[in-house]
Design a protein around this motif. Structure first.
Motif, short mmCIF file in Angstrom:
data_model
loop_
_atom_site.label_atom_id
_atom_site.label_comp_id
_atom_site.label_asym_id
_atom_site.label_seq_id
_atom_site.Cartn_x
_atom_site.Cartn_y
_atom_site.Cartn_z
N UNK A 58 -5.60 -0.25 -4.60
CA UNK A 58 -6.77 0.43 -4.05
C UNK A 58 -6.71 1.92 -4.43
N UNK A 59 -7.75 2.45 -5.06
CA UNK A 59 -7.71 3.86 -5.50
C UNK A 59 -7.54 4.85 -4.35
N UNK A 60 -7.88 4.47 -3.14
CA UNK A 60 -7.73 5.40 -2.01
C UNK A 60 -6.37 5.30 -1.34
N UNK A 61 -5.59 4.27 -1.67
CA UNK A 61 -4.25 4.11 -1.10
C UNK A 61 -3.24 4.22 -2.23
N UNK A 62 -2.82 5.44 -2.52
CA UNK A 62 -1.97 5.72 -3.68
C UNK A 62 -0.57 5.15 -3.55
N UNK A 63 -0.17 4.82 -2.32
CA UNK A 63 1.20 4.35 -2.07
C UNK A 63 1.26 2.86 -1.72
N UNK A 64 0.20 2.09 -2.04
CA UNK A 64 0.13 0.69 -1.67
C UNK A 64 -0.39 -0.16 -2.84
N UNK A 65 0.24 -1.33 -3.01
CA UNK A 65 -0.23 -2.34 -3.97
C UNK A 65 -0.19 -3.70 -3.28
N UNK A 66 -0.99 -4.63 -3.78
CA UNK A 66 -0.97 -5.98 -3.21
C UNK A 66 -1.20 -7.00 -4.32
N UNK A 67 -0.81 -8.22 -4.04
CA UNK A 67 -0.98 -9.31 -5.00
C UNK A 67 -0.84 -10.63 -4.26
N UNK A 68 -1.27 -11.69 -4.94
CA UNK A 68 -1.11 -13.05 -4.43
C UNK A 68 0.01 -13.72 -5.22
N UNK A 69 0.68 -14.70 -4.61
CA UNK A 69 1.71 -15.47 -5.30
C UNK A 69 1.86 -16.84 -4.67
N UNK A 70 2.37 -17.76 -5.46
CA UNK A 70 2.57 -19.15 -5.04
C UNK A 70 4.03 -19.32 -4.65
N UNK A 71 4.31 -19.57 -3.37
CA UNK A 71 5.70 -19.70 -2.93
C UNK A 71 6.47 -20.84 -3.60
N UNK A 72 5.77 -21.79 -4.22
CA UNK A 72 6.46 -22.91 -4.87
C UNK A 72 6.88 -22.58 -6.30
N UNK A 73 6.52 -21.38 -6.78
CA UNK A 73 6.83 -21.01 -8.17
C UNK A 73 7.68 -19.75 -8.22
N UNK A 74 8.40 -19.60 -9.32
CA UNK A 74 9.22 -18.41 -9.54
C UNK A 74 8.30 -17.19 -9.62
N UNK A 75 8.60 -16.20 -8.81
CA UNK A 75 7.78 -14.99 -8.79
C UNK A 75 8.67 -13.76 -8.71
N UNK A 76 8.44 -12.83 -9.61
CA UNK A 76 9.11 -11.53 -9.60
C UNK A 76 8.05 -10.47 -9.83
N UNK A 77 8.02 -9.49 -8.98
CA UNK A 77 7.10 -8.36 -9.18
C UNK A 77 7.95 -7.15 -9.53
N UNK A 78 7.54 -6.44 -10.55
CA UNK A 78 8.22 -5.20 -10.95
C UNK A 78 7.34 -4.04 -10.51
#
Length: 107
Positions: free
Chosen positions: A75-95
């Motif tokens: 969100x351009x107004x929240x400079x210190x926040x990011x969000x995403x969706x992910x599937x708990x049944x699959x390998x997920x890594x966020x960098x």
């Protein structure tokens, strides 16, 4: 500019929260101040960052490095926040990348 990996794991016990089986989960990451004094002035600190570094973010997702994330948003107004969706049944890594003004956000 360095990216830090956060591995997303489904650590539910068997039968726990069955309503999320087969569904995507939303995760929200937010960088906050450790120093209690700065926590009270977080809004002013973020406004100072916005003023001194127009268009720059404090927290971003390194999308090319990440695996298994869906619909990453910053969100351009929240400079210190990011969000995403992910599937708990699959390998997920966020960098993630955390930008600082020198050694701290307040410099």
């Amino acid at each position: 500019g360095q990216s830090y990996e956060i591995r997303m794991l489904d650590n539910r016990k068997l039968g726990e929260l069955p309503e999320i089986n087969g569904k995507l989960v939303k995760s929200i990451f937010r960088v906050v101040f450790h120093d209690r004094r700065l926590q009270y002035t977080e809004h002013q600190q973020l406004e100072g960052w916005r003023w001194n570094r127009p268009g720059d973010r404090i927290l971003d997702i390194d999308i090319p490095m990440s695996v298994g994330i869906i619909d990453p948003r910053a969100n351009p107004t929240q400079l210190n926040t990011v969000e995403f969706l992910w599937d708990p049944s699959k390998r997920t890594s966020v960098f993630i990348q955390v930008r600082t003004g020198g050694h701290c956000l307040t410099s």
